[in-house]
Scaffold this motif. Structure first.
Motif, short mmCIF file in Angstrom:
data_model
loop_
_atom_site.label_atom_id
_atom_site.label_comp_id
_atom_site.label_asym_id
_atom_site.label_seq_id
_atom_site.Cartn_x
_atom_site.Cartn_y
_atom_site.Cartn_z
N VAL A 1 -17.91 34.12 50.79
CA VAL A 1 -19.26 34.61 50.48
C VAL A 1 -19.76 35.55 51.58
O VAL A 1 -20.37 36.57 51.28
CB VAL A 1 -20.24 33.43 50.26
N THR A 2 -19.46 35.23 52.84
CA THR A 2 -19.94 36.08 53.94
C THR A 2 -19.33 37.47 53.89
O THR A 2 -19.90 38.41 54.43
CB THR A 2 -19.61 35.47 55.33
N ARG B 1 -6.73 36.67 44.94
CA ARG B 1 -6.58 35.34 45.53
C ARG B 1 -6.76 35.53 47.03
O ARG B 1 -6.02 36.26 47.67
CB ARG B 1 -5.19 34.79 45.21
N ARG B 2 -7.77 34.88 47.57
CA ARG B 2 -8.14 35.09 48.97
C ARG B 2 -7.44 34.12 49.92
O ARG B 2 -7.03 34.48 50.99
CB ARG B 2 -9.65 34.95 49.12
N LYS B 3 -7.34 32.87 49.53
CA LYS B 3 -6.82 31.86 50.44
C LYS B 3 -6.25 30.69 49.66
O LYS B 3 -6.76 30.31 48.63
CB LYS B 3 -7.98 31.38 51.34
N HIS C 1 -21.50 23.87 53.12
CA HIS C 1 -21.10 25.08 53.82
C HIS C 1 -21.83 26.33 53.33
O HIS C 1 -21.82 27.36 53.99
CB HIS C 1 -19.58 25.27 53.72
N LEU C 2 -22.45 26.21 52.15
CA LEU C 2 -23.21 27.33 51.59
C LEU C 2 -24.68 27.33 52.03
O LEU C 2 -25.41 28.27 51.75
CB LEU C 2 -23.16 27.30 50.06
N LEU D 1 -11.85 23.42 52.11
CA LEU D 1 -12.12 24.27 50.96
C LEU D 1 -13.55 24.80 51.02
O LEU D 1 -13.80 25.98 50.77
CB LEU D 1 -11.88 23.51 49.65
N GLY D 2 -14.49 23.96 51.39
CA GLY D 2 -15.89 24.38 51.53
C GLY D 2 -16.04 25.51 52.52
O GLY D 2 -16.75 26.50 52.26
N ARG D 3 -15.37 25.40 53.66
CA ARG D 3 -15.43 26.47 54.68
C ARG D 3 -14.86 27.78 54.15
O ARG D 3 -15.42 28.85 54.39
CB ARG D 3 -14.67 26.05 55.93
#
Length: 174
Positions: free
Chosen positions: A37-38, A157-159, A59-60, A29-31
């Motif tokens: 964000v990228t 919803r991205r992922k 990851h941020l 989830l962090g990735r």
């Protein structure tokens, strides 16, 4: 169980509504949150609210986020884990209401069961309306749009991250 999981579980048992989950977010989830964000436009500052033990913060790090955490035990842990970051012990709602620059916002607080959910949504709406919140990335354990009504032109919803307990959806707003 790792030390981080133990700290998280203890805080959950002490204050289940303020922690919001039984386990910290997964690295998967962090990735996915960091990847989202990228793909968003550059901003003056990235802010993460509700970092907990830092599963997403880890990851941020390349974005040098300002991290706001209300739980003192978590804020102390975050300062130990990420001494190079600006870790602030305080209320995310108060932080959002005091914005003076444009930011990108990462919300690591599951709002689905949060008693302050409506206040968060209203603060995000006001921040976006004033031009201070340019974009937002959030996860939810639910199926519906967690920030509906905040006024972003695009919400998607991205992922879906199955490798998280419970599985979570990553949403992006801009």
């Amino acid at each position: 169980m790792t030390h981080l999981h133990g700290v998280f579980l203890n805080r959950f048992l002490a204050k289940p509504k303020s922690v919001g989950a039984l386990l910290p977010s997964s690295r998967h989830l962090g990735r996915q949150m960091a990847k989202a964000v990228t793909e968003l436009p550059a901003v003056e500052s990235v802010v993460e609210i509700g970092a907990g033990t830092g599963s997403i913060t880890r990851h941020l790090q390349p974005f040098n986020p300002v991290v706001v955490e209300i739980e003192e035990a978590f804020a102390l842990l975050l300062r130990q884990r990420f001494p190079q970051l600006d870790i602030r012990h305080g209320c995310g709602l108060q932080f959002l209401q005091s914005l003076e620059q444009s930011i990108g916002l990462v919300i690591s607080v599951p709002l689905i069961n949060n008693p302050l959910r409506d206040r968060f949504i209203e603060s995000i709406r006001q921040g976006h309306e004033s031009g201070h919140i340019k974009w937002c990335v959030i996860f939810t354990y639910g199926l519906s749009n967690p920030l509906e009504g905040t006024g972003f032109a695009c919400s998607r919803r991205r992922k879906w991250v199955v490798a998280n307990v419970p599985p979570a959806h990553v949403w992006v707003y801009y």
